[in-house]
Design an enzyme around this catalytic site. Structure first.
Site, PDB file in Angstrom:
ATOM      1  N   TYR A  66      50.056  39.096  45.624  1.00  0.00           N
ATOM      2  CA  TYR A  66      48.900  38.217  45.753  1.00  0.00           C
ATOM      3  C   TYR A  66      49.377  36.833  46.181  1.00  0.00           C
ATOM      4  CZ  TYR A  66      46.586  41.833  42.918  1.00  0.00           C
ATOM      5  OH  TYR A  66      46.097  43.023  42.420  1.00  0.00           O
ATOM      6  N   LEU A 215      33.033  45.840  39.893  1.00  0.00           N
ATOM      7  CA  LEU A 215      31.725  45.459  40.433  1.00  0.00           C
ATOM      8  C   LEU A 215      31.626  45.810  41.923  1.00  0.00           C
ATOM      9  CD1 LEU A 215      31.204  42.040  38.634  1.00  0.00           C
ATOM     10  CD2 LEU A 215      30.109  44.228  38.132  1.00  0.00           C
ATOM     11  N   ARG A 217      33.837  45.386  44.377  1.00  0.00           N
ATOM     12  CA  ARG A 217      34.308  44.243  45.169  1.00  0.00           C
ATOM     13  C   ARG A 217      33.220  43.178  45.310  1.00  0.00           C
ATOM     14  NH1 ARG A 217      39.295  45.602  46.857  1.00  0.00           N
ATOM     15  NH2 ARG A 217      39.776  47.818  47.050  1.00  0.00           N
ATOM     16  N   GLY A 218      32.451  43.028  44.240  1.00  0.00           N
ATOM     17  CA  GLY A 218      31.412  41.999  44.188  1.00  0.00           C
ATOM     18  C   GLY A 218      30.050  42.463  44.660  1.00  0.00           C
ATOM     19  N   PHE A 219      29.966  43.682  45.208  1.00  0.00           N
ATOM     20  CA  PHE A 219      28.682  44.168  45.731  1.00  0.00           C
ATOM     21  C   PHE A 219      27.600  44.162  44.667  1.00  0.00           C
ATOM     22  CE2 PHE A 219      25.677  47.640  46.509  1.00  0.00           C
ATOM     23  CZ  PHE A 219      25.183  47.283  47.761  1.00  0.00           C
ATOM     24  N   PHE A 220      27.929  44.626  43.465  1.00  0.00           N
ATOM     25  CA  PHE A 220      26.914  44.697  42.412  1.00  0.00           C
ATOM     26  C   PHE A 220      26.668  43.342  41.747  1.00  0.00           C
ATOM     27  CE2 PHE A 220      28.446  49.125  42.750  1.00  0.00           C
ATOM     28  CZ  PHE A 220      27.245  49.689  43.168  1.00  0.00           C
ATOM     29  N   GLY A 221      27.401  42.340  42.213  1.00  0.00           N
ATOM     30  CA  GLY A 221      27.102  40.956  41.837  1.00  0.00           C
ATOM     31  C   GLY A 221      26.254  40.284  42.907  1.00  0.00           C
TER      32      GLY A 221
END
Length: 350
Positions: A66, A215, A217-221
């Site tokens: 990272y 989530l 990769r943030g989709f459900f956020g």
């Protein structure tokens, strides 16, 4: 030190059967140094990590790739302001980012050791609580890689061993060399391949399960639905976030959003609660660069679901209705290179 004396708001659970105890919800640090958004400043990153700790999260996940490497340095700076003995620190080795030529996987024993030594320095710690092989090197027998990890455990540099994105055969073979404490895999409402083989195997062997991207990769956020994908995010080329695929996937979000209203919570909280209810041995590690999202994630622990609720949630986001591969096209195009043809400076890439 900050954080001492704070009330733990998050339950503690055993991750695996080897003795590692962590907060039921972890924190994935990857996004602090880019990938999904622009990197945040050290000051902001440190404050988020400290805030997460003060609210009860003690399990933090990073990796040498990272940044590369800058994420571990940032986490190390935050650790200096927190009580080390109360933190469960996970990092990883095995993926090497090559200039302009994609990514390489290296599981050679000498590389394992070199990576561990470098991570300890960057993090500023004497030991790593949970050390994962980030991806499996198909050119090196898993027994050799785990054999070196076992030595690092015996030397006190690593306390527990983990694998990430490993097959069931690899997990079983690795576990025969030294007990594997945790397996990290992508697992969310729209990525559920591990449920058939990996989850039952982990439970058979007493291995904890750490879902990353819980989530989606943030989709459900709301990423890609209620908010746009940043132009500098790798998600702009992700199959599930592009073109017609995204338009079709938006219907899944709307269904979950409607169901979340019934449970008086946000769609992200319902998606995360679904993962949290998959078992006491499941510890997701959502990441964020925003305190509001962090608070929402922690709030998902208060969402209580029955068996019927879990089935209903599973049915509104059916895996067969998800459009697009879970793997970013940039990785598919680049492919993986292996350590049988390493660059000359491989050891400096630790």
């Amino acid at each position: 030190m900050e954080g001492q004396g704070k009330t733990q708001m998050i339950p503690r659970v055993k991750l695996g059967t080897q003795g590692l105890e962590v907060s039921k919800l972890g924190y994935g640090c990857m996004g602090l140094t880019g990938v999904y958004n622009s990197p945040v400043s050290d000051e902001v990153g440190i404050s988020i990590i400290k805030d997460a700790f003060n609210k009860g999260i003690t399990f933090f996940d990073t990796s040498d790739v990272y940044g590369p490497r800058t994420n571990e340095i940032l986490v190390g700076k935050a650790l200096k302001e927190l009580p080390r003995e109360k933190i469960q620190l996970a990092t990883k080795f095995g993926i090497v980012k090559l200039d302009q030529t994609g990514l390489m996987i290296n599981g050679r024993p000498e590389y394992v050791r070199a990576c561990c030594e470098e991570s300890l320095k960057r993090l500023g710690v004497d030991y790593i609580d949970l050390y994962y092989q980030h991806r499996i090197d198909k050119t090196v027998p898993i027994e050799e890689t785990v054999g070196e990890l076992k030595k690092l455990v015996e030397e006190g540099k690593v306390r527990y061993i983990g694998l990430s994105e490993a097959s069931s055969d690899t997990i079983r073979r690795a576990h025969a060399v030294h007990p594997i404490t945790a397996v990290q895999m992508e697992w969310s409402l729209w990525t559920r391949e591990i449920e058939e083989e990996i989850v039952p195997l982990c439970r058979e062997l007493g291995i904890g399960i750490v879902p990353y991207s819980p989530l989606g990769r943030g989709f459900f956020g709301g990423r890609g639905v209620t908010e746009s994908v940043p132009t500098n995010s790798f998600l702009v080329s992700h199959p599930r976030f592009t073109g017609e695929n995204l338009e079709k996937n938006k219907t899944l979000y709307v269904r979950l959003e409607n169901l979340a209203m019934k449970h008086h919570c946000a769609p992200s909280q319902l998606a995360l609660a679904w993962i949290l209810h998959q078992g006491d041995d499941v510890v997701p590690i959502p990441g964020t660069t925003k305190i509001k999202n962090l608070d929402d994630n922690i709030g998902s622990l208060k969402v209580k679901l029955t068996k019927e609720d879990l089935e209903e949630i599973s049915n509104v986001v059916r895996e067969e209705e998800v459009t697009g591969s879970r793997t970013s096209s940039q990785f598919e195009k680049a492919g993986w290179k292996y350590a049988n043809t390493p660059p000359k400076d491989i050891n400096s890439s630790a």
